[in-house]
Write a protein that holds these residues in place. Structure first.
Motif, PDB file in Angstrom:
ATOM      1  N   TRP A  85       0.842  -1.199   0.000  1.00 39.58           N
ATOM      2  CA  TRP A  85       0.000   0.000   0.000  1.00 39.58           C
ATOM      3  C   TRP A  85       0.873   1.243   0.000  1.00 39.58           C
ATOM      4  O   TRP A  85       1.792   1.367   0.812  1.00 39.58           O
ATOM      5  CB  TRP A  85      -0.891  -0.007   1.251  1.00 39.58           C
ATOM      6  CG  TRP A  85      -1.811   1.162   1.367  1.00 39.58           C
ATOM      7  CD1 TRP A  85      -2.939   1.405   0.646  1.00 39.58           C
ATOM      8  CD2 TRP A  85      -1.664   2.259   2.266  1.00 39.58           C
ATOM      9  NE1 TRP A  85      -3.510   2.584   1.031  1.00 39.58           N
ATOM     10  CE2 TRP A  85      -2.747   3.131   2.036  1.00 39.58           C
ATOM     11  CE3 TRP A  85      -0.734   2.606   3.236  1.00 39.58           C
ATOM     12  CZ2 TRP A  85      -2.912   4.311   2.741  1.00 39.58           C
ATOM     13  CZ3 TRP A  85      -0.899   3.777   3.938  1.00 39.58           C
ATOM     14  CH2 TRP A  85      -1.986   4.613   3.682  1.00 39.58           C
ATOM     15  N   GLU A  86       0.581   2.159  -0.928  1.00 38.74           N
ATOM     16  CA  GLU A  86       1.241   3.469  -1.001  1.00 38.74           C
ATOM     17  C   GLU A  86       2.759   3.317  -0.882  1.00 38.74           C
ATOM     18  O   GLU A  86       3.398   3.730   0.087  1.00 38.74           O
ATOM     19  CB  GLU A  86       0.721   4.385   0.108  1.00 38.74           C
ATOM     20  CG  GLU A  86      -0.726   4.792  -0.052  1.00 38.74           C
ATOM     21  CD  GLU A  86      -0.947   5.745  -1.228  1.00 38.74           C
ATOM     22  OE1 GLU A  86       0.042   6.365  -1.692  1.00 38.74           O
ATOM     23  OE2 GLU A  86      -2.082   5.831  -1.703  1.00 38.74           O
ATOM     24  N   GLU A  87       3.352   2.745  -1.916  1.00 40.00           N
ATOM     25  CA  GLU A  87       4.760   2.363  -1.845  1.00 40.00           C
ATOM     26  C   GLU A  87       5.666   3.532  -1.473  1.00 40.00           C
ATOM     27  O   GLU A  87       6.462   3.455  -0.527  1.00 40.00           O
ATOM     28  CB  GLU A  87       5.194   1.790  -3.198  1.00 40.00           C
ATOM     29  CG  GLU A  87       4.395   0.569  -3.625  1.00 40.00           C
ATOM     30  CD  GLU A  87       4.804   0.104  -5.011  1.00 40.00           C
ATOM     31  OE1 GLU A  87       5.692   0.750  -5.596  1.00 40.00           O
ATOM     32  OE2 GLU A  87       4.240  -0.888  -5.484  1.00 40.00           O
ATOM     33  N   SER A  88       5.563   4.634  -2.180  1.00 44.08           N
ATOM     34  CA  SER A  88       6.478   5.752  -1.959  1.00 44.08           C
ATOM     35  C   SER A  88       6.276   6.384  -0.591  1.00 44.08           C
ATOM     36  O   SER A  88       7.239   6.668   0.139  1.00 44.08           O
ATOM     37  CB  SER A  88       6.279   6.796  -3.064  1.00 44.08           C
ATOM     38  OG  SER A  88       7.130   7.899  -2.861  1.00 44.08           O
ATOM     39  N   LEU A  89       5.009   6.590  -0.188  1.00 39.23           N
ATOM     40  CA  LEU A  89       4.721   7.251   1.081  1.00 39.23           C
ATOM     41  C   LEU A  89       5.154   6.400   2.266  1.00 39.23           C
ATOM     42  O   LEU A  89       5.837   6.873   3.193  1.00 39.23           O
ATOM     43  CB  LEU A  89       3.230   7.569   1.170  1.00 39.23           C
ATOM     44  CG  LEU A  89       2.754   8.193   2.485  1.00 39.23           C
ATOM     45  CD1 LEU A  89       3.435   9.523   2.716  1.00 39.23           C
ATOM     46  CD2 LEU A  89       1.238   8.338   2.489  1.00 39.23           C
ATOM     47  N   THR A  90       4.755   5.136   2.274  1.00 42.12           N
ATOM     48  CA  THR A  90       5.079   4.276   3.418  1.00 42.12           C
ATOM     49  C   THR A  90       6.592   4.029   3.519  1.00 42.12           C
ATOM     50  O   THR A  90       7.132   3.958   4.628  1.00 42.12           O
ATOM     51  CB  THR A  90       4.346   2.934   3.284  1.00 42.12           C
ATOM     52  OG1 THR A  90       4.574   2.394   1.966  1.00 42.12           O
ATOM     53  CG2 THR A  90       2.863   3.109   3.510  1.00 42.12           C
ATOM     54  N   GLN A  91       7.264   3.938   2.375  1.00 37.98           N
ATOM     55  CA  GLN A  91       8.711   3.757   2.425  1.00 37.98           C
ATOM     56  C   GLN A  91       9.397   4.995   2.999  1.00 37.98           C
ATOM     57  O   GLN A  91      10.347   4.896   3.781  1.00 37.98           O
ATOM     58  CB  GLN A  91       9.246   3.453   1.031  1.00 37.98           C
ATOM     59  CG  GLN A  91      10.719   3.040   1.033  1.00 37.98           C
ATOM     60  CD  GLN A  91      11.203   2.672  -0.352  1.00 37.98           C
ATOM     61  OE1 GLN A  91      10.470   2.809  -1.334  1.00 37.98           O
ATOM     62  NE2 GLN A  91      12.432   2.217  -0.452  1.00 37.98           N
ATOM     63  N   HIS A  92       8.889   6.156   2.636  1.00 42.02           N
ATOM     64  CA  HIS A  92       9.449   7.400   3.172  1.00 42.02           C
ATOM     65  C   HIS A  92       9.208   7.503   4.683  1.00 42.02           C
ATOM     66  O   HIS A  92      10.102   7.907   5.441  1.00 42.02           O
ATOM     67  CB  HIS A  92       8.826   8.597   2.448  1.00 42.02           C
ATOM     68  CG  HIS A  92       9.440   9.901   2.824  1.00 42.02           C
ATOM     69  ND1 HIS A  92      10.725  10.247   2.466  1.00 42.02           N
ATOM     70  CD2 HIS A  92       8.953  10.950   3.537  1.00 42.02           C
ATOM     71  CE1 HIS A  92      10.999  11.454   2.932  1.00 42.02           C
ATOM     72  NE2 HIS A  92       9.942  11.899   3.593  1.00 42.02           N
ATOM     73  N   VAL A  93       8.010   7.137   5.133  1.00 43.03           N
ATOM     74  CA  VAL A  93       7.712   7.162   6.568  1.00 43.03           C
ATOM     75  C   VAL A  93       8.589   6.163   7.317  1.00 43.03           C
ATOM     76  O   VAL A  93       9.097   6.450   8.419  1.00 43.03           O
ATOM     77  CB  VAL A  93       6.216   6.875   6.797  1.00 43.03           C
ATOM     78  CG1 VAL A  93       5.927   6.701   8.281  1.00 43.03           C
ATOM     79  CG2 VAL A  93       5.371   8.005   6.231  1.00 43.03           C
ATOM     80  N   ALA A  94       8.798   4.989   6.747  1.00 38.82           N
ATOM     81  CA  ALA A  94       9.668   3.994   7.384  1.00 38.82           C
ATOM     82  C   ALA A  94      11.088   4.529   7.515  1.00 38.82           C
ATOM     83  O   ALA A  94      11.751   4.333   8.545  1.00 38.82           O
ATOM     84  CB  ALA A  94       9.652   2.695   6.587  1.00 38.82           C
ATOM     85  N   GLY A  95      11.556   5.229   6.479  1.00 32.04           N
ATOM     86  CA  GLY A  95      12.892   5.805   6.558  1.00 32.04           C
ATOM     87  C   GLY A  95      13.009   6.840   7.661  1.00 32.04           C
ATOM     88  O   GLY A  95      14.021   6.893   8.388  1.00 32.04           O
ATOM     89  N   LEU A  96      11.988   7.667   7.824  1.00 30.27           N
ATOM     90  CA  LEU A  96      12.010   8.652   8.903  1.00 30.27           C
ATOM     91  C   LEU A  96      11.999   7.982  10.274  1.00 30.27           C
ATOM     92  O   LEU A  96      12.674   8.436  11.211  1.00 30.27           O
ATOM     93  CB  LEU A  96      10.811   9.597   8.764  1.00 30.27           C
ATOM     94  CG  LEU A  96      10.823  10.521   7.540  1.00 30.27           C
ATOM     95  CD1 LEU A  96       9.551  11.350   7.498  1.00 30.27           C
ATOM     96  CD2 LEU A  96      12.053  11.427   7.549  1.00 30.27           C
ATOM     97  N   LEU A  97      11.242   6.898  10.408  1.00 28.02           N
ATOM     98  CA  LEU A  97      11.240   6.166  11.682  1.00 28.02           C
ATOM     99  C   LEU A  97      12.601   5.536  11.958  1.00 28.02           C
ATOM    100  O   LEU A  97      13.072   5.526  13.106  1.00 28.02           O
ATOM    101  CB  LEU A  97      10.156   5.092  11.660  1.00 28.02           C
ATOM    102  CG  LEU A  97       8.712   5.596  11.682  1.00 28.02           C
ATOM    103  CD1 LEU A  97       7.736   4.441  11.508  1.00 28.02           C
ATOM    104  CD2 LEU A  97       8.420   6.327  12.991  1.00 28.02           C
ATOM    105  N   PHE A  98      13.248   5.016  10.929  1.00 26.94           N
ATOM    106  CA  PHE A  98      14.589   4.457  11.110  1.00 26.94           C
ATOM    107  C   PHE A  98      15.579   5.528  11.552  1.00 26.94           C
ATOM    108  O   PHE A  98      16.415   5.294  12.428  1.00 26.94           O
ATOM    109  CB  PHE A  98      15.056   3.801   9.815  1.00 26.94           C
ATOM    110  CG  PHE A  98      14.333   2.520   9.487  1.00 26.94           C
ATOM    111  CD1 PHE A  98      13.856   1.695  10.478  1.00 26.94           C
ATOM    112  CD2 PHE A  98      14.141   2.136   8.164  1.00 26.94           C
ATOM    113  CE1 PHE A  98      13.187   0.517  10.184  1.00 26.94           C
ATOM    114  CE2 PHE A  98      13.476   0.966   7.852  1.00 26.94           C
ATOM    115  CZ  PHE A  98      13.002   0.159   8.866  1.00 26.94           C
TER     116      PHE A  98
END
Length: 259
Positions: A163-176
């Motif tokens: 789901w929402e590949e670009s958005l969720t990947q960006h959010v995961a990067g910020l959490l990391f």
């Protein structure tokens, strides 16, 4: 290519999570080994060869040998003795007289009043205990937050496959990256607490002799490796959506210009 980047970021995050949990759950952050110190003290205690029949009195012990020291390994939650190093300690642990592991305090309690110690020094000991307690709480608190945020980052990175590949990947990067900040603060405060503890007064109680081997152990190296994997996963997950988007825009502009 996008799926490979997401999979690599998720793998780095899971590896970082496993290393961080291993560091949290193990008790090998800092170790002491006094065997060389004990050998030197035994050599100083050994009397010289007598020149007469009457044995001479044994030489006095150096002040650095007055305090009993044992091989220990400590983590965030416990301090434990190494078994198999000192036979006297092993017998005390087996008989139940001494505990092999003692819990590290995260609550303030008044230290025991030492005999023949001035009141000002006792007050300084209490203040040092208070400052050291704050450093321990910061270390454990930020490392716990780092583990929780890292787990959330791994979950969001796994969701990015569906789901929402670009958005969720960006959010995961910020959490990391947020996990990396928390982990850095925790590791720095732990190093500060070790240095503060070894330099406390009075020196004959808290400092270690020069011939006692001590240093960081493999649990803290797991935490540092986790920090490296976390930062790498955060940079990859945060930057790759922008890079792939710019490549798509370049391809579209090149296609439009060719048409």
């Amino acid at each position: 290519m996008r799926a490979a980047a997401r999979a690599l970021g998720l793998c780095l995050g899971l590896c970082a999570l496993g290393l961080l949990l291993a560091a949290l759950c193990t008790d090998h952050w800092y170790e002491t080994d006094p065997r060389r110190h004990r050998r030197s003290c035994e050599a100083a205690r050994r009397p010289p060869l007598p020149l007469r029949r009457a044995p001479p009195p044994p030489p006095p012990l150096p002040p650095r040998c007055a305090r009993p020291l044992f091989a220990t390994h400590a983590g965030l939650w416990r301090t434990c003795y190494y078994l198999g190093v000192d036979t006297r300690l092993d017998s005390l642990v087996r008989s139940g007289i001494a505990q092999r592991c003692t819990a590290i305090k995260y609550h303030f309690s008044q230290p025991i009043r030492l005999r023949n110690v001035p009141f000002n020094l006792t007050k300084a000991i209490q203040q040092d205990e208070w400052h050291l307690l704050h450093l321990r709480r910061i270390t454990a608190g930020f490392l716990g937050m780092a583990a929780a945020v890292l787990l959330c980052g791994c979950i969001v990175a796994a969701v990015s496959f569906f789901w929402e590949e670009s958005l969720t990947q960006h959010v995961a990067g910020l959490l990391f990256l947020m996990t990396g900040i928390f982990c850095t603060i925790s590791l720095c405060t732990y190093a500060a607490s070790i240095s503060y503890d070894l330099n406390r007064l009075p020196k004959f109680i808290y400092s270690l002799p020069d011939d006692v081997e001590h240093g960081y152990s493999w649990s803290i190296f797991c935490a540092w490796c986790s920090l490296g994997f976390t930062v790498a996963a955060g940079c990859l997950c945060t930057a790759y959506p922008f890079v792939s988007r710019s490549k798509i825009m370049q391809l579209k502009s090149a296609r439009d210009s060719s048409v």
